[in-house]
Design a protein around this motif. Structure first.
Motif, short mmCIF file in Angstrom:
data_model
loop_
_atom_site.label_atom_id
_atom_site.label_comp_id
_atom_site.label_asym_id
_atom_site.label_seq_id
_atom_site.Cartn_x
_atom_site.Cartn_y
_atom_site.Cartn_z
N LEU A 269 -16.33 141.83 -31.55
CA LEU A 269 -15.67 141.64 -32.84
C LEU A 269 -16.37 140.54 -33.62
O LEU A 269 -16.75 139.50 -33.05
N GLU A 273 -13.23 140.43 -38.52
CA GLU A 273 -12.32 141.32 -37.78
C GLU A 273 -11.30 140.52 -36.98
O GLU A 273 -10.12 140.90 -36.88
N ARG A 276 -8.71 139.35 -39.39
CA ARG A 276 -7.83 140.46 -39.79
C ARG A 276 -6.84 140.81 -38.69
O ARG A 276 -5.65 141.00 -38.95
N LEU A 277 -7.32 140.87 -37.46
CA LEU A 277 -6.43 141.20 -36.35
C LEU A 277 -5.43 140.09 -36.05
O LEU A 277 -4.35 140.34 -35.52
N ILE A 280 -1.83 140.46 -37.17
CA ILE A 280 -0.87 141.28 -36.41
C ILE A 280 0.01 140.35 -35.58
O ILE A 280 -0.50 139.54 -34.79
N LEU A 283 -0.46 140.04 -31.84
CA LEU A 283 -1.74 139.53 -31.38
C LEU A 283 -1.97 138.07 -31.73
O LEU A 283 -2.86 137.43 -31.16
N ASN A 320 -13.50 144.32 -28.83
CA ASN A 320 -12.36 145.09 -29.36
C ASN A 320 -11.52 145.70 -28.24
O ASN A 320 -10.31 145.85 -28.37
N THR A 323 -9.30 142.86 -26.77
CA THR A 323 -8.25 142.53 -27.72
C THR A 323 -7.19 143.64 -27.78
O THR A 323 -5.99 143.37 -27.85
N PHE A 324 -7.66 144.88 -27.71
CA PHE A 324 -6.71 146.00 -27.71
C PHE A 324 -5.87 145.99 -26.43
O PHE A 324 -4.65 146.27 -26.48
N TYR A 327 -3.22 143.56 -26.92
CA TYR A 327 -2.21 144.07 -27.85
C TYR A 327 -1.25 145.02 -27.13
O TYR A 327 -0.04 144.95 -27.33
N GLU A 389 -7.68 150.57 -35.90
CA GLU A 389 -7.56 149.16 -36.32
C GLU A 389 -8.45 148.26 -35.47
O GLU A 389 -8.87 147.19 -35.91
N PHE A 390 -8.75 148.68 -34.25
CA PHE A 390 -9.60 147.90 -33.35
C PHE A 390 -11.01 148.45 -33.27
O PHE A 390 -11.81 147.97 -32.46
#
Length: 417
Positions: A269, A273, A276-277, A280, A283, A320, A323-324, A327, A389-390
């Protein structure tokens, strides 16, 4: 006395026939009167006592069958008063009456067992006693048969029982399945391995559903397609099966499903990004702590590596996929349909030719099948929809249309969109 004197004046055969007819009329009249009295009196006692044992011992079926023993008892007592009846005929009638008395006595005991089973089932106790009731009936029928035959041939039952001892090997062979089933039933009941209402799965016999009946020889399972599978009781001890009672009692049902991600979509990432994340809500705590950890680690690496730290590959960065995964973990912790007191884990499995498997391992807060499937479907619907999104894509084998478009040098319409 007047009746007996009139009978003595008739022809001997006519007197005997008329005496037997009067005796039969008396016997069945006594049965009707006895049954009426038993039902009227003991029903009131049963209603007054209101105890489990009174409901069994004074059950209507028990009282009716008890009244059925009266005619044969009357015949046994009154046969001696029939005039001009030959001794041999009197002996035959008496022996038949004794046999009928034994038969109805056995039926009374079997009615008691049925009443006991009915009372046990009405008490909603988890363990079934049907197999024991059926075994008790079988033993009563065998003993009753021996006594009835002994009464008809006017011999002692011990003589017949001694003869049966010599046939023990044959009896063992004939009742092999019964013995195996009873032994298995005792093990199942004593170890609480099976109850009526349990969901069991036994693929080798095509059983997958709820146990509706546990008998001496068979266990009946109503499958989810509403068909009935009958399983010999002994097979439940000699073969393996799965009982889902533990799941039902735990209050949670497991979700263990894999979401396969396209390996080519896994990447690092960039800062934009990450910012932006971080917007959420689920997150934000993770990224705040993770960014602080990454900055501290990179500061130490720059000090140690010097000019080599300018190469991004030498520094630590967020991916990503990681991070996902964080999440999904946070999403499951916040989901109201997920049981928070049981194991909850999101992990990445070994990549294969079908992408990177991301496994969700958790338990729903309900064991109801429809509700469970709804919760599971909602979770994966959401995760599939949020993958872009990821910057991730789900893995999907190319279809025929994908191959045709690729050979033609054109992109898929959805990809163009």
């Amino acid at each position: 006395m007047v009746t007996l004197s009139l009978l003595s004046e008739l022809d001997p055969w006519a007197a005997a026939a008329l005496g037997l007819a009067l005796l039969a009329l008396l016997a069945f009249s006594a049965r009707a009167v006895t049954q009426w009295m038993l039902l009227q009196v003991f029903r009131r006692w049963r209603a007054a006592l209101q105890t489990p044992w009174s409901a069994v011992l004074l059950h209507d079926q028990v009282l009716r069958r008890l009244a059925q023993t009266v005619p044969s008892l009357v015949v046994q007592i009154g046969i001696a008063a029939v005039p001009h009846l030959p001794a041999a005929a009197g002996t035959v009638v008496r022996n038949v009456a004794v046999a009928l008395t034994v038969l109805h006595g056995v039926r009374v005991l079997m009615a008691l067992l049925d009443a006991l089973h009915e009372a046990h089932a009405a008490s909603a106790r988890p363990r079934s006693i049907k197999s024991y009731v059926q075994l008790g009936k079988l033993v009563l029928m065998m003993l009753g048969t021996v006594v009835i035959v002994a009464a008809l041939i006017d011999r002692s039952p011990l003589i017949l029982l001694s003869g049966l001892g010599a046939m023990s090997a044959v009896l063992m062979l004939v009742f092999k399945d019964t013995i195996l089933s009873f032994t298995a039933g005792v093990h199942l009941a004593s170890n609480d391995m099976l109850r009526v209402g349990d969901w069991i799965e036994m693929p080798q016999v095509g059983a997958d559903g709820d146990v509706v009946d546990i008998a001496l020889h068979t266990v009946k399972v109503q499958n989810w397609d509403k068909t009935i599978t009958s399983i010999p009781t002994w097979r439940l001890m000699s073969e393996s099966y799965r009982n889902w009672r533990g799941m039902s009692e735990s209050g949670g049902r497991r979700i263990k499903r894999v979401l396969r991600l396209d390996t080519a979509s896994v990447r690092f990432l960039d800062d934009s990004e990450v910012r932006r994340l971080a917007r959420i809500a689920l997150l934000a705590p993770y990224l705040e702590g993770k960014q602080r950890e990454v900055l501290d680690t990179n500061a130490a690496l720059r000090t140690r590596l010097g000019e080599q730290a300018a190469e991004p590959a030498n520094l630590r960065r967020l991916t990503n996929l990681g991070t996902f995964r964080a999440y999904v973990q946070a999403y499951l912790h916040a989901h109201p349909g997920i049981h928070q007191g049981m194991t909850l884990m999101v992990r990445t499995l070994e990549p294969t030719s079908e992408g990177v498997p991301l496994e969700l391992y958790c338990f729903t807060a309900t064991t109801a099948w429809v509700r469970y499937e709804g919760i599971q479907g909602d979770i994966f619907d959401h995760l599939l929809a949020i993958l872009p999104e990821f910057g991730l894509r789900p893995y999907q084998s190319p279809s025929g249309s994908d191959i045709r478009l690729g050979l033609q040098g054109r992109a898929h319409p959805l990809a163009q969109a």
